[in-house]
Design a protein around this motif. Structure first.
Motif, mmCIF file in Angstrom:
data_model
loop_
_atom_site.group_PDB
_atom_site.id
_atom_site.type_symbol
_atom_site.label_atom_id
_atom_site.label_comp_id
_atom_site.label_asym_id
_atom_site.label_seq_id
_atom_site.Cartn_x
_atom_site.Cartn_y
_atom_site.Cartn_z
ATOM 1 N N GLN A 81 0.839 -1.187 0.000
ATOM 2 C CA GLN A 81 0.000 0.000 0.000
ATOM 3 C C GLN A 81 0.879 1.243 0.000
ATOM 4 O O GLN A 81 1.846 1.323 0.765
ATOM 5 N N CYS A 82 0.531 2.186 -0.826
ATOM 6 C CA CYS A 82 1.294 3.431 -0.892
ATOM 7 C C CYS A 82 1.087 4.211 0.406
ATOM 8 O O CYS A 82 -0.045 4.470 0.804
ATOM 9 N N PRO A 83 2.179 4.612 1.071
ATOM 10 C CA PRO A 83 2.036 5.350 2.328
ATOM 11 C C PRO A 83 1.422 6.727 2.115
ATOM 12 O O PRO A 83 0.872 7.308 3.046
ATOM 13 N N SER A 84 1.472 7.268 0.899
ATOM 14 C CA SER A 84 0.939 8.611 0.675
ATOM 15 C C SER A 84 -0.534 8.601 0.319
ATOM 16 O O SER A 84 -1.314 9.360 0.872
ATOM 17 N N CYS A 85 -0.923 7.728 -0.637
ATOM 18 C CA CYS A 85 -2.301 7.809 -1.124
ATOM 19 C C CYS A 85 -3.105 6.549 -0.836
ATOM 20 O O CYS A 85 -4.310 6.513 -1.065
ATOM 21 N N GLY A 86 -2.460 5.510 -0.354
ATOM 22 C CA GLY A 86 -3.189 4.306 0.003
ATOM 23 C C GLY A 86 -3.467 3.370 -1.164
ATOM 24 O O GLY A 86 -4.030 2.292 -0.988
ATOM 25 N N PHE A 99 7.894 3.317 -7.488
ATOM 26 C CA PHE A 99 7.047 4.505 -7.373
ATOM 27 C C PHE A 99 5.598 4.058 -7.288
ATOM 28 O O PHE A 99 5.233 3.040 -7.860
ATOM 29 N N CYS A 100 4.785 4.861 -6.611
ATOM 30 C CA CYS A 100 3.353 4.601 -6.639
ATOM 31 C C CYS A 100 2.845 4.987 -8.029
ATOM 32 O O CYS A 100 3.137 6.070 -8.521
ATOM 33 N N TYR A 101 2.084 4.083 -8.630
ATOM 34 C CA TYR A 101 1.590 4.324 -9.987
ATOM 35 C C TYR A 101 0.664 5.536 -10.016
ATOM 36 O O TYR A 101 0.600 6.252 -11.008
ATOM 37 N N TYR A 102 -0.038 5.773 -8.904
ATOM 38 C CA TYR A 102 -1.069 6.819 -8.884
ATOM 39 C C TYR A 102 -0.523 8.180 -8.477
ATOM 40 O O TYR A 102 -0.763 9.174 -9.137
ATOM 41 N N CYS A 103 0.189 8.224 -7.357
ATOM 42 C CA CYS A 103 0.627 9.539 -6.869
ATOM 43 C C CYS A 103 2.120 9.781 -7.132
ATOM 44 O O CYS A 103 2.634 10.836 -6.780
ATOM 45 N N HIS A 104 2.793 8.801 -7.748
ATOM 46 C CA HIS A 104 4.212 8.927 -8.096
ATOM 47 C C HIS A 104 5.136 9.097 -6.897
ATOM 48 O O HIS A 104 6.287 9.495 -7.030
HETATM 49 ZN ZN LIG Z 1 0.411 6.762 -3.947
#
Ligand SMILES: [Zn+2]
Ligand SMILES: [Zn+2]
Length: 364
Positions: A81-86, A99-104
């Motif tokens: 799980q991305c720590p920034s956007c979940g 990298f998170c695919y969504y929030c980079h």
């Molecule tokens: Zn993210």
């Protein structure tokens, strides 16, 4: 396994490692921090940059643990799980930073750079993306045999910086060699031609020290590419910090010492024999009768080395791969060119020979 991202002490934006300045840079407020400054700003958190978690910040123990989505996936361990956007971050088995695919948001999977996967050393990127792109374009345009249309800027924009896992082995060996040297002299006297063959018994014995025998430690890596960018200046290697990975991709080893030991020792023996042979001079021919090399001591170090990579689909439908040494900018590519000169082992091993019992040739 923890998913870690590095946050700016000023604004909580993402910190990424910046190759040109060798500092950590905030993408949002443009602050820059050296390792030492970060250590000071985050007192009591030790030498290493401590990971800040995202939304779970402030929770008690295990706050950086973002539980994998399901038990099955937990076993596979490839969804985080991305720590920034979940959002979900899907990785390969060997991914250590991504990298998170969504929030980079750049993330580091700390479990993949700890325990048996904790690198002994790392060479941080010294060349940034812009420089790497320019160097790639220069490289391609300098190749006469590559059609100009073969490459375009947008393809090269997909360039990515990856820390690849390697093993570096130092080895002490003891060896001896027995060989037969021949010198032939031909001369004429009147109608008679004389041939004199002198046969020498040659012996060599000595201690050899091989340094930095470098082995790719990742199965899926293209072995030509991962060897083609060698060597690196290991004098500039640093103690490993997870922060170096922030803003880059990283892979962990999936070929361990046990798997590679045979290959490394065989290679070391080959070098050893060649070194012993190279000390013999003055014969028109030399044939080795017997050569023994015993390994006395070996030391394996796990290192992450920086590589810029580009994959390109050619007009012929074939995939082409390029890689660049992220420390010195040396390019290795599968262009339809003559790259025999970049033979993988050249310059890769720094060899020192101490010859002990040196028995010269003597006349039999
Ligand atoms: Zn993210
Ligand atoms: Zn900031």
């Amino acid at each position: 396994m923890a998913v870690v991202s590095f946050k700016c002490p000023n604004c909580d934006g993402e910190l990424v490692f910046h190759p040109r300045t060798q500092k950590y840079k905030c993408e949002y407020c443009a602050s820059a921090f050296s390792q030492e400054e970060l250590d000071q700003l985050l007192p009591g958190q030790g030498r290493q940059i401590q990971p800040n978690s995202g939304p779970q910040e402030g929770h008690a123990a295990g706050r950086q643990e973002n539980t994998p989505v399901s038990e099955r996936q937990a076993e596979e361990g490839n969804i985080y799980q991305c720590p920034s956007c979940g959002a979900q971050i899907v990785t390969d088995d060997t991914t250590a930073a991504s990298f998170c695919y969504y929030c980079h948001n750049p993330v580091v999977l700390s479990g993949r750079v700890s325990g048996e996967y904790l690198p002994h050393k790392i060479i941080p990127f010294a060349i940034d993306k812009k420089q790497a792109t320019e160097k790639f374009l220069d490289y391609v345009h300098s190749k006469k045999f590559v059609p100009k249309a073969f490459f375009n800027k947008s393809q090269i924009d997909k360039i990515s910086g990856v820390y690849f896992p390697y093993w570096m082995v130092d080895m002490d060996m003891e060896g001896s060699m027995r060989a037969e040297g021949r010198n032939v002299r031909v001369w004429r006297s009147g109608d008679t031609e004389y041939t004199e063959t002198k046969i020498y018994h040659v012996e060599r014995a000595g201690e050899l020290h091989l340094e930095d025998i470098t082995k790719n430690a990742l199965k899926k890596a293209n072995s030509k590419l991962s060897s083609g960018v060698l060597p690196y200046d290991m004098a500039k290697a640093k103690e490993f910090h997870m922060g170096f990975l922030s803003g880059f991709l990283a892979e962990k080893w999936d070929m361990g010492q046990a798997e590679l030991a045979g290959e490394v020792r065989a290679e070391a023996k080959e070098y050893g024999e060649k070194l012993l042979k190279d000390t013999v001079h003055g014969y028109s021919s030399l044939s080795v009768r017997d050569c023994r090399l015993d390994c006395r001591k070996e030391n394996w170090e796990y290192v992450l080395l920086p590589v810029w990579t580009v994959t390109y689909k050619g007009r012929d439908g074939k995939m082409y791969y390029y890689s660049m040494n992220g420390q010195n900018g040396a390019v290795y590519g599968e262009l339809p060119i003559d790259y025999k000169k970049v033979w993988m082992l050249s310059g890769m091993v720094f060899l020192v020979v101490f010859l002990l019992g040196l028995a010269g040739g003597f006349f039999l």
